[in-house]
Design a protein around this motif. Structure first.
Motif, PDB file in Angstrom:
ATOM      1  N   ALA A   1      48.154  64.601 -22.333  1.00  0.00           N
ATOM      2  CA  ALA A   1      47.913  64.239 -20.935  1.00  0.00           C
ATOM      3  C   ALA A   1      47.858  62.717 -20.775  1.00  0.00           C
ATOM      4  O   ALA A   1      48.387  62.162 -19.801  1.00  0.00           O
ATOM      5  CB  ALA A   1      46.613  64.873 -20.452  1.00  0.00           C
ATOM      6  N   ILE A   2      47.231  62.025 -21.741  1.00  0.00           N
ATOM      7  CA  ILE A   2      47.169  60.558 -21.687  1.00  0.00           C
ATOM      8  C   ILE A   2      48.567  59.962 -21.820  1.00  0.00           C
ATOM      9  O   ILE A   2      48.944  59.037 -21.077  1.00  0.00           O
ATOM     10  CB  ILE A   2      46.242  60.032 -22.790  1.00  0.00           C
ATOM     11  CG1 ILE A   2      44.786  60.374 -22.459  1.00  0.00           C
ATOM     12  CG2 ILE A   2      46.401  58.518 -22.970  1.00  0.00           C
ATOM     13  CD1 ILE A   2      43.803  60.005 -23.545  1.00  0.00           C
ATOM     14  N   GLU A   3      49.341  60.464 -22.766  1.00  0.00           N
ATOM     15  CA  GLU A   3      50.694  59.944 -22.969  1.00  0.00           C
ATOM     16  C   GLU A   3      51.557  60.146 -21.730  1.00  0.00           C
ATOM     17  O   GLU A   3      52.355  59.269 -21.363  1.00  0.00           O
ATOM     18  CB  GLU A   3      51.321  60.626 -24.188  1.00  0.00           C
ATOM     19  CG  GLU A   3      50.694  60.173 -25.505  1.00  0.00           C
ATOM     20  CD  GLU A   3      51.099  61.046 -26.675  1.00  0.00           C
ATOM     21  OE1 GLU A   3      51.044  60.571 -27.820  1.00  0.00           O
ATOM     22  OE2 GLU A   3      51.481  62.219 -26.447  1.00  0.00           O
TER      23      GLU A   3
ATOM     24  N   LYS B   1      40.446  57.031 -18.318  1.00  0.00           N
ATOM     25  CA  LYS B   1      39.068  56.911 -18.801  1.00  0.00           C
ATOM     26  C   LYS B   1      38.377  58.269 -18.868  1.00  0.00           C
ATOM     27  O   LYS B   1      37.594  58.533 -19.781  1.00  0.00           O
ATOM     28  CB  LYS B   1      38.291  55.945 -17.906  1.00  0.00           C
ATOM     29  CG  LYS B   1      38.680  54.478 -18.138  1.00  0.00           C
ATOM     30  CD  LYS B   1      37.737  53.522 -17.470  1.00  0.00           C
ATOM     31  CE  LYS B   1      38.009  53.409 -15.997  1.00  0.00           C
ATOM     32  NZ  LYS B   1      37.209  52.308 -15.381  1.00  0.00           N
ATOM     33  N   LEU B   2      38.689  59.137 -17.908  1.00  0.00           N
ATOM     34  CA  LEU B   2      38.121  60.475 -17.933  1.00  0.00           C
ATOM     35  C   LEU B   2      38.636  61.263 -19.136  1.00  0.00           C
ATOM     36  O   LEU B   2      37.862  61.914 -19.853  1.00  0.00           O
ATOM     37  CB  LEU B   2      38.460  61.214 -16.637  1.00  0.00           C
ATOM     38  CG  LEU B   2      37.987  62.674 -16.550  1.00  0.00           C
ATOM     39  CD1 LEU B   2      36.474  62.747 -16.669  1.00  0.00           C
ATOM     40  CD2 LEU B   2      38.459  63.310 -15.256  1.00  0.00           C
ATOM     41  N   LEU B   3      39.937  61.195 -19.378  1.00  0.00           N
ATOM     42  CA  LEU B   3      40.526  61.903 -20.520  1.00  0.00           C
ATOM     43  C   LEU B   3      39.999  61.353 -21.845  1.00  0.00           C
ATOM     44  O   LEU B   3      39.727  62.114 -22.785  1.00  0.00           O
ATOM     45  CB  LEU B   3      42.048  61.791 -20.470  1.00  0.00           C
ATOM     46  CG  LEU B   3      42.757  62.591 -19.366  1.00  0.00           C
ATOM     47  CD1 LEU B   3      44.205  62.146 -19.224  1.00  0.00           C
ATOM     48  CD2 LEU B   3      42.691  64.089 -19.666  1.00  0.00           C
ATOM     49  N   ILE B   4      39.846  60.045 -21.919  1.00  0.00           N
ATOM     50  CA  ILE B   4      39.329  59.422 -23.143  1.00  0.00           C
ATOM     51  C   ILE B   4      37.892  59.861 -23.383  1.00  0.00           C
ATOM     52  O   ILE B   4      37.499  60.152 -24.524  1.00  0.00           O
ATOM     53  CB  ILE B   4      39.430  57.885 -23.043  1.00  0.00           C
ATOM     54  CG1 ILE B   4      40.899  57.442 -23.054  1.00  0.00           C
ATOM     55  CG2 ILE B   4      38.673  57.219 -24.194  1.00  0.00           C
ATOM     56  CD1 ILE B   4      41.103  55.998 -22.667  1.00  0.00           C
ATOM     57  N   GLU B   5      37.087  59.929 -22.323  1.00  0.00           N
ATOM     58  CA  GLU B   5      35.701  60.363 -22.462  1.00  0.00           C
ATOM     59  C   GLU B   5      35.638  61.824 -22.910  1.00  0.00           C
ATOM     60  O   GLU B   5      34.791  62.191 -23.746  1.00  0.00           O
ATOM     61  CB  GLU B   5      34.962  60.198 -21.131  1.00  0.00           C
ATOM     62  CG  GLU B   5      33.517  60.675 -21.140  1.00  0.00           C
ATOM     63  CD  GLU B   5      32.640  59.957 -22.148  1.00  0.00           C
ATOM     64  OE1 GLU B   5      31.591  60.512 -22.532  1.00  0.00           O
ATOM     65  OE2 GLU B   5      32.999  58.827 -22.560  1.00  0.00           O
ATOM     66  N   GLN B   6      36.527  62.653 -22.392  1.00  0.00           N
ATOM     67  CA  GLN B   6      36.566  64.056 -22.819  1.00  0.00           C
ATOM     68  C   GLN B   6      36.932  64.154 -24.298  1.00  0.00           C
ATOM     69  O   GLN B   6      36.364  64.976 -25.042  1.00  0.00           O
ATOM     70  CB  GLN B   6      37.568  64.832 -21.955  1.00  0.00           C
ATOM     71  CG  GLN B   6      37.095  65.027 -20.522  1.00  0.00           C
ATOM     72  CD  GLN B   6      38.171  65.628 -19.634  1.00  0.00           C
ATOM     73  OE1 GLN B   6      39.355  65.618 -19.971  1.00  0.00           O
ATOM     74  NE2 GLN B   6      37.759  66.149 -18.492  1.00  0.00           N
ATOM     75  N   MET B   7      37.878  63.328 -24.729  1.00  0.00           N
ATOM     76  CA  MET B   7      38.230  63.309 -26.153  1.00  0.00           C
ATOM     77  C   MET B   7      37.061  62.810 -26.997  1.00  0.00           C
ATOM     78  O   MET B   7      36.786  63.345 -28.067  1.00  0.00           O
ATOM     79  CB  MET B   7      39.455  62.415 -26.389  1.00  0.00           C
ATOM     80  CG  MET B   7      40.777  63.094 -26.155  1.00  0.00           C
ATOM     81  SD  MET B   7      42.147  62.273 -27.023  1.00  0.00           S
ATOM     82  CE  MET B   7      42.035  60.625 -26.388  1.00  0.00           C
ATOM     83  N   ARG B   8      36.381  61.778 -26.509  1.00  0.00           N
ATOM     84  CA  ARG B   8      35.258  61.217 -27.263  1.00  0.00           C
ATOM     85  C   ARG B   8      34.167  62.261 -27.469  1.00  0.00           C
ATOM     86  O   ARG B   8      33.573  62.347 -28.548  1.00  0.00           O
ATOM     87  CB  ARG B   8      34.695  60.000 -26.526  1.00  0.00           C
ATOM     88  CG  ARG B   8      33.680  59.202 -27.342  1.00  0.00           C
ATOM     89  CD  ARG B   8      32.948  58.214 -26.473  1.00  0.00           C
ATOM     90  NE  ARG B   8      32.119  58.905 -25.505  1.00  0.00           N
ATOM     91  CZ  ARG B   8      30.932  59.433 -25.780  1.00  0.00           C
ATOM     92  NH1 ARG B   8      30.427  59.336 -27.004  1.00  0.00           N
ATOM     93  NH2 ARG B   8      30.238  60.050 -24.859  1.00  0.00           N
ATOM     94  N   GLU B   9      33.904  63.068 -26.446  1.00  0.00           N
ATOM     95  CA  GLU B   9      32.897  64.121 -26.570  1.00  0.00           C
ATOM     96  C   GLU B   9      33.297  65.140 -27.636  1.00  0.00           C
ATOM     97  O   GLU B   9      32.447  65.632 -28.390  1.00  0.00           O
ATOM     98  CB  GLU B   9      32.705  64.815 -25.223  1.00  0.00           C
ATOM     99  CG  GLU B   9      32.027  63.937 -24.179  1.00  0.00           C
ATOM    100  CD  GLU B   9      31.937  64.615 -22.825  1.00  0.00           C
ATOM    101  OE1 GLU B   9      32.498  65.722 -22.691  1.00  0.00           O
ATOM    102  OE2 GLU B   9      31.323  64.033 -21.909  1.00  0.00           O
ATOM    103  N   GLN B  10      34.585  65.446 -27.698  1.00  0.00           N
ATOM    104  CA  GLN B  10      35.051  66.384 -28.721  1.00  0.00           C
ATOM    105  C   GLN B  10      34.956  65.756 -30.107  1.00  0.00           C
ATOM    106  O   GLN B  10      34.585  66.416 -31.090  1.00  0.00           O
ATOM    107  CB  GLN B  10      36.506  66.802 -28.444  1.00  0.00           C
ATOM    108  CG  GLN B  10      36.709  67.523 -27.124  1.00  0.00           C
ATOM    109  CD  GLN B  10      36.217  68.946 -27.174  1.00  0.00           C
ATOM    110  OE1 GLN B  10      35.671  69.394 -28.161  1.00  0.00           O
ATOM    111  NE2 GLN B  10      36.397  69.675 -26.083  1.00  0.00           N
ATOM    112  N   ILE B  11      35.260  64.473 -30.188  1.00  0.00           N
ATOM    113  CA  ILE B  11      35.282  63.781 -31.476  1.00  0.00           C
ATOM    114  C   ILE B  11      33.883  63.652 -32.062  1.00  0.00           C
ATOM    115  O   ILE B  11      33.708  63.584 -33.282  1.00  0.00           O
ATOM    116  CB  ILE B  11      35.970  62.409 -31.326  1.00  0.00           C
ATOM    117  CG1 ILE B  11      37.491  62.625 -31.175  1.00  0.00           C
ATOM    118  CG2 ILE B  11      35.674  61.492 -32.501  1.00  0.00           C
ATOM    119  CD1 ILE B  11      38.252  61.397 -30.765  1.00  0.00           C
TER     120      ILE B  11
END
Length: 284
Positions: free
Chosen positions: A159-161, A270-280
């Motif tokens: 989605a980010i790409e 930023k929303l997608l990155i935050e969602q990834m960060r939560e998973q990470i």
């Protein structure tokens, strides 16, 4: 990563169980809940766990349950009784003033009542084996959870790409819109400006809103993210750092936003990155 595993074994005279629980934590924090008779084995168990785990708040709980006593009369261990008598006599030869063993001392001696009493060394060996077995199940469960997290992170990455790929074509349109707006303002103000002056203003504006460097870095970071996930192994800390870099680029992108579309794209990133960060945060 969160996780749970347990192993149990029936022993002569009782049962032994080992449970391993984990919740998310940036560092490795291992805590033990052991019966007093197994407290001496804690360093060995810690070494077993630390060899396989690098992150998480880990709780290792060991329980030793005694079997229900059978309704039979206890029997003295005759061989052990004679050994104690011989040892007692040897000690008294050297230290005549020492007190002899009392009957209560003899009866409390480990293994004196019942031949099924398990030695402390045997219990500790069983505890180490059970901990290793529970750890293997624990690692397998975390691997399954990790595969699901990997799929979720890759979906966010795609989605980010896609969002980044749609931004580059927006820049010429944004510059053209600025040039038209500048010309209109000059006309409205009845100010005559030569083409060279307008070109200079457009060039300055294009430099301010140029996000090609940010988009290039975002693409590079996404490539690194995919490389880390494909490599496998402990990757939580590297991915955590990568999220910080992605967020920095997304913030810079927002500060250079030339139109509402780019502003919205920055917020989406930023929303997608935050969602990834939560998973990470769940990845070791």
């Amino acid at each position: 990563m969160t996780g749970y595993a347990a192993a149990a074994r029936e022993l002569p005279g009782g049962a032994l169980t080992v449970e391993i629980r984990a919740v998310n934590n940036r560092y490795l924090d291992i805590q033990f809940r052991l019966p007093e008779e197994l407290r001496a084995i804690e360093p060995a168990l810690r070494e077993v766990l630390a060899a396989k785990l690098t992150r998480g708040k880990i709780e290792c709980r060991v329980a030793l349950y005694a079997a229900a006593a059978a309704p039979v009369a206890p029997e003295l261990n005759a061989a052990l009784l004679h050994q104690l008598a011989a040892l007692n006599a040897e000690v008294l030869k050297v230290f005549p003033q020492a007190g002899s063993l009392r009957a209560a001392d003899v009866l409390r001696w480990p293994g004196m009542l019942g031949a099924d009493t398990l030695s402390a060394d045997a219990v500790r060996a069983a505890c180490r084996e059970l901990t290793a077995a529970a750890l293997e199940d624990f690692m397998a469960a975390r691997a399954r959870e990790g595969a699901k997290l990997k799929d979720a992170i890759l979906q966010h990455a795609s989605a980010i790409e896609a969002r980044v790929a749609g931004l580059a074509p927006r820049m010429p349109a944004a510059i053209t819109a600025f040039q038209e707006k500048l010309n209109q303002r000059l006309r409205d103000a009845q100010i005559n400006a030569d083409d060279e002056r307008i070109r200079q203003e457009v060039v300055l504006y294009a430099g301010k809103i140029d996000v090609d460097e940010e988009l290039t870095r975002l693409k590079a970071h996404m490539g690194e993210l995919r490389r880390i996930l494909a490599k496998g192994g402990a990757a939580g800390k590297r991915l955590d750092f990568l999220m910080q870099e992605l967020n920095r680029e997304a913030n810079t992108l927002g500060s250079k936003a030339a139109d509402i579309e780019i502003t919205q794209a920055s917020m989406d990133l930023k929303l997608l990155i935050e969602q990834m960060r939560e998973q990470i945060q769940n990845i070791e």
